[in-house]
Scaffold this active site. Sequence first.
Site, PDB file in Angstrom:
ATOM      1  N   GLN A 190       1.157  10.171   3.172  1.00  0.00           N
ATOM      2  CA  GLN A 190      -0.285  10.389   3.018  1.00  0.00           C
ATOM      3  C   GLN A 190      -1.059   9.086   3.202  1.00  0.00           C
ATOM      4  O   GLN A 190      -2.131   9.078   3.815  1.00  0.00           O
ATOM      5  CB  GLN A 190      -0.595  10.983   1.630  1.00  0.00           C
ATOM      6  N   ARG A 214       2.654  -3.742  -2.222  1.00  0.00           N
ATOM      7  CA  ARG A 214       3.396  -4.833  -2.836  1.00  0.00           C
ATOM      8  C   ARG A 214       3.683  -5.905  -1.796  1.00  0.00           C
ATOM      9  O   ARG A 214       3.807  -5.603  -0.612  1.00  0.00           O
ATOM     10  CB  ARG A 214       4.729  -4.305  -3.405  1.00  0.00           C
ATOM     11  N   ASP A 247       4.591   9.857  -6.696  1.00  0.00           N
ATOM     12  CA  ASP A 247       4.148  10.311  -8.030  1.00  0.00           C
ATOM     13  C   ASP A 247       4.900   9.610  -9.151  1.00  0.00           C
ATOM     14  O   ASP A 247       4.330   9.297 -10.188  1.00  0.00           O
ATOM     15  CB  ASP A 247       4.326  11.831  -8.134  1.00  0.00           C
ATOM     16  N   THR A 248       6.188   9.345  -8.937  1.00  0.00           N
ATOM     17  CA  THR A 248       6.996   8.757 -10.006  1.00  0.00           C
ATOM     18  C   THR A 248       6.635   7.294 -10.287  1.00  0.00           C
ATOM     19  O   THR A 248       6.941   6.802 -11.362  1.00  0.00           O
ATOM     20  CB  THR A 248       8.497   8.839  -9.649  1.00  0.00           C
ATOM     21  N   GLN A 265       3.418   6.142  -9.842  1.00  0.00           N
ATOM     22  CA  GLN A 265       1.972   6.036 -10.083  1.00  0.00           C
ATOM     23  C   GLN A 265       1.608   5.501 -11.468  1.00  0.00           C
ATOM     24  O   GLN A 265       0.695   4.673 -11.583  1.00  0.00           O
ATOM     25  CB  GLN A 265       1.285   7.390  -9.828  1.00  0.00           C
ATOM     26  N   HIS A 283      -2.408  14.600  -5.600  1.00  0.00           N
ATOM     27  CA  HIS A 283      -1.603  15.568  -6.353  1.00  0.00           C
ATOM     28  C   HIS A 283      -1.911  15.320  -7.834  1.00  0.00           C
ATOM     29  O   HIS A 283      -2.111  14.175  -8.234  1.00  0.00           O
ATOM     30  CB  HIS A 283      -0.119  15.368  -6.034  1.00  0.00           C
TER      31      HIS A 283
HETATM   32  P1  NAD Z   1       5.555   8.390   0.290  1.00  0.00           P
HETATM   33  O1  NAD Z   1       6.808   8.338  -0.477  1.00  0.00           O
HETATM   34  O2  NAD Z   1       5.566   8.874   1.685  1.00  0.00           O
HETATM   35  O3  NAD Z   1       4.893   6.953   0.366  1.00  0.00           O
HETATM   36  C1  NAD Z   1       4.635   6.169  -0.718  1.00  0.00           C
HETATM   37  C2  NAD Z   1       4.286   4.737  -0.283  1.00  0.00           C
HETATM   38  O4  NAD Z   1       3.988   4.027  -1.487  1.00  0.00           O
HETATM   39  C3  NAD Z   1       5.437   3.960   0.342  1.00  0.00           C
HETATM   40  O5  NAD Z   1       5.473   4.087   1.727  1.00  0.00           O
HETATM   41  C4  NAD Z   1       5.077   2.553  -0.045  1.00  0.00           C
HETATM   42  O6  NAD Z   1       4.123   2.033   0.870  1.00  0.00           O
HETATM   43  C5  NAD Z   1       4.393   2.681  -1.379  1.00  0.00           C
HETATM   44  N1  NAD Z   1       5.231   2.386  -2.559  1.00  0.00           N
HETATM   45  C6  NAD Z   1       6.451   2.905  -2.869  1.00  0.00           C
HETATM   46  N2  NAD Z   1       6.876   2.423  -4.035  1.00  0.00           N
HETATM   47  C7  NAD Z   1       5.898   1.612  -4.503  1.00  0.00           C
HETATM   48  C8  NAD Z   1       5.743   0.822  -5.668  1.00  0.00           C
HETATM   49  N3  NAD Z   1       6.698   0.785  -6.615  1.00  0.00           N
HETATM   50  N4  NAD Z   1       4.592   0.118  -5.808  1.00  0.00           N
HETATM   51  C9  NAD Z   1       3.644   0.146  -4.853  1.00  0.00           C
HETATM   52  N5  NAD Z   1       3.727   0.868  -3.733  1.00  0.00           N
HETATM   53  C10 NAD Z   1       4.851   1.592  -3.553  1.00  0.00           C
HETATM   54  O7  NAD Z   1       4.510   9.199  -0.609  1.00  0.00           O
HETATM   55  P2  NAD Z   1       3.642  10.474  -0.171  1.00  0.00           P
HETATM   56  O8  NAD Z   1       4.543  11.613   0.130  1.00  0.00           O
HETATM   57  O9  NAD Z   1       2.617  10.072   0.833  1.00  0.00           O
HETATM   58  O10 NAD Z   1       2.932  10.809  -1.562  1.00  0.00           O
HETATM   59  C11 NAD Z   1       1.763  10.160  -1.999  1.00  0.00           C
HETATM   60  C12 NAD Z   1       0.953  11.149  -2.813  1.00  0.00           C
HETATM   61  O11 NAD Z   1       0.513  12.216  -1.970  1.00  0.00           O
HETATM   62  C13 NAD Z   1       1.732  11.805  -3.942  1.00  0.00           C
HETATM   63  O12 NAD Z   1       0.859  11.981  -5.033  1.00  0.00           O
HETATM   64  C14 NAD Z   1       2.124  13.149  -3.365  1.00  0.00           C
HETATM   65  O13 NAD Z   1       2.331  14.145  -4.330  1.00  0.00           O
HETATM   66  C15 NAD Z   1       0.880  13.451  -2.543  1.00  0.00           C
HETATM   67  N6  NAD Z   1       1.063  14.433  -1.467  1.00  0.00           N
HETATM   68  C16 NAD Z   1       2.073  14.278  -0.561  1.00  0.00           C
HETATM   69  C17 NAD Z   1       2.197  15.190   0.471  1.00  0.00           C
HETATM   70  C18 NAD Z   1       3.276  15.031   1.531  1.00  0.00           C
HETATM   71  O14 NAD Z   1       3.393  15.899   2.350  1.00  0.00           O
HETATM   72  N7  NAD Z   1       4.059  13.966   1.561  1.00  0.00           N
HETATM   73  C19 NAD Z   1       1.291  16.264   0.596  1.00  0.00           C
HETATM   74  C20 NAD Z   1       0.249  16.365  -0.321  1.00  0.00           C
HETATM   75  C21 NAD Z   1       0.151  15.438  -1.346  1.00  0.00           C
END
Ligand code: NAD
Length: 355
Positions: free
Chosen positions: A40, A60, A95-96, A98, A119
Amino acid sequence: MSTNDDDGDEEFTTTVYYDDDADLGALAEQTVAVLGYGSQGHAHALNLHESGIDVVVGLRKSSSSREAAEAEGLRVTTPKNAASEADLVSVLVPDTVQPAVYDEIEDELGPGDTLQFAHGFNIHYGQIEPKEEVNVTMVAPKSPGHLVRRNYEHDEGTPGLLAVYQDATGEAHDVGLAYAKAIGCTRAGVVETSFREETETDLFGEQAVLCGGVTSLVKQGYETLVDNGYSPEMAYFECLNELKLIVDLMYEGGLGEMWDSVSDTAEYGGLTRGDMVVDDHARENMEEVLEAVQDGTFAREWINENQANRPSYKQLRQAEKDHEIEAVGENLRSLFAWGEDAEAEGETAETPADD
Ligand code: NAD
Ligand code: MG
């Protein structure tokens, strides 16, 4: 959303917002921090940027996504610095993680700032308790990030949800709508919901139907055929591969289009046997799954699992990888032309690497 009419019957009304209902002006003087550059994160950051919004990405120092974001012309800094600069902070790390990231940035959130999610899990289950003086919004595209990005680039939209948990300024709703417009969601339509409804329906859906229910159905069907002496390849085609064709029809035109497209034999057999398989007992199990979502049992279990470094999760993941259907499928997909096409499509669909 539901309201009670005079007869006491529940009436369901849905509010859907489109481009004309949203005004980017609500974000015009603002800087938006996008924390995370995954599925996202990269899509929101790039779409916001191309919609003329001032964007800063928070990652980070060690993040491998840093280069990818910078290569796209985005400014990158730490989550804390990004939040400090920003008027709206979009929390798009997993989410974990956040709650930990929120602790890092909490001091940077000032009165009237907006904390934005995709989310509702952490807010709904009290893992993040936001300051009273900030707006708390959710704009959740109903699609993986790479489609949010691809659709935007093709002047198309991605359907989404909008919810306001906390309205500190009286403008949280307008800000959320502007954000939804900037990432392309109001082009397709944005449905008004609540953090509770989004979180609980999302978890139930992925557990009972989309991710959990479907894979169990596929595996049980596959095992039933193989255990009765049919070839694994036939079982794979019938129970997994053809699922896509059926789902595509349902996606296009509902159950009706699917029933219209299959043979009368398939329709009669399906209508008489489907409920035998997914029967009242399965329905009772679904009620149980929903209850555990509603009363927070599932959320607690998942939070504990993460705190313990995911012991069951790792085991379950491995068992799923080791299921015979995976090896059979990998082999079959490599033998057929559609296998190569599908793999190639999967590659272009990839989002920047997680770190
Ligand atoms: P993701 O796992 O694809 O990406 C998370 C990004 O966060 C990583 O690429 C990295 O840049 C960063 N990250 C990871 N660990 C970290 C840390 N400890 N500290 C700082 N940054 C860190 O995540 P996602 O799937 O895009 O999900 C993000 C949000 O969007 C969530 O709340 C999820 O529920 C929501 N969401 C996801 C989808 C989907 O299809 N993936 C759809 C709707 C909503
Ligand atoms: Mg989901």
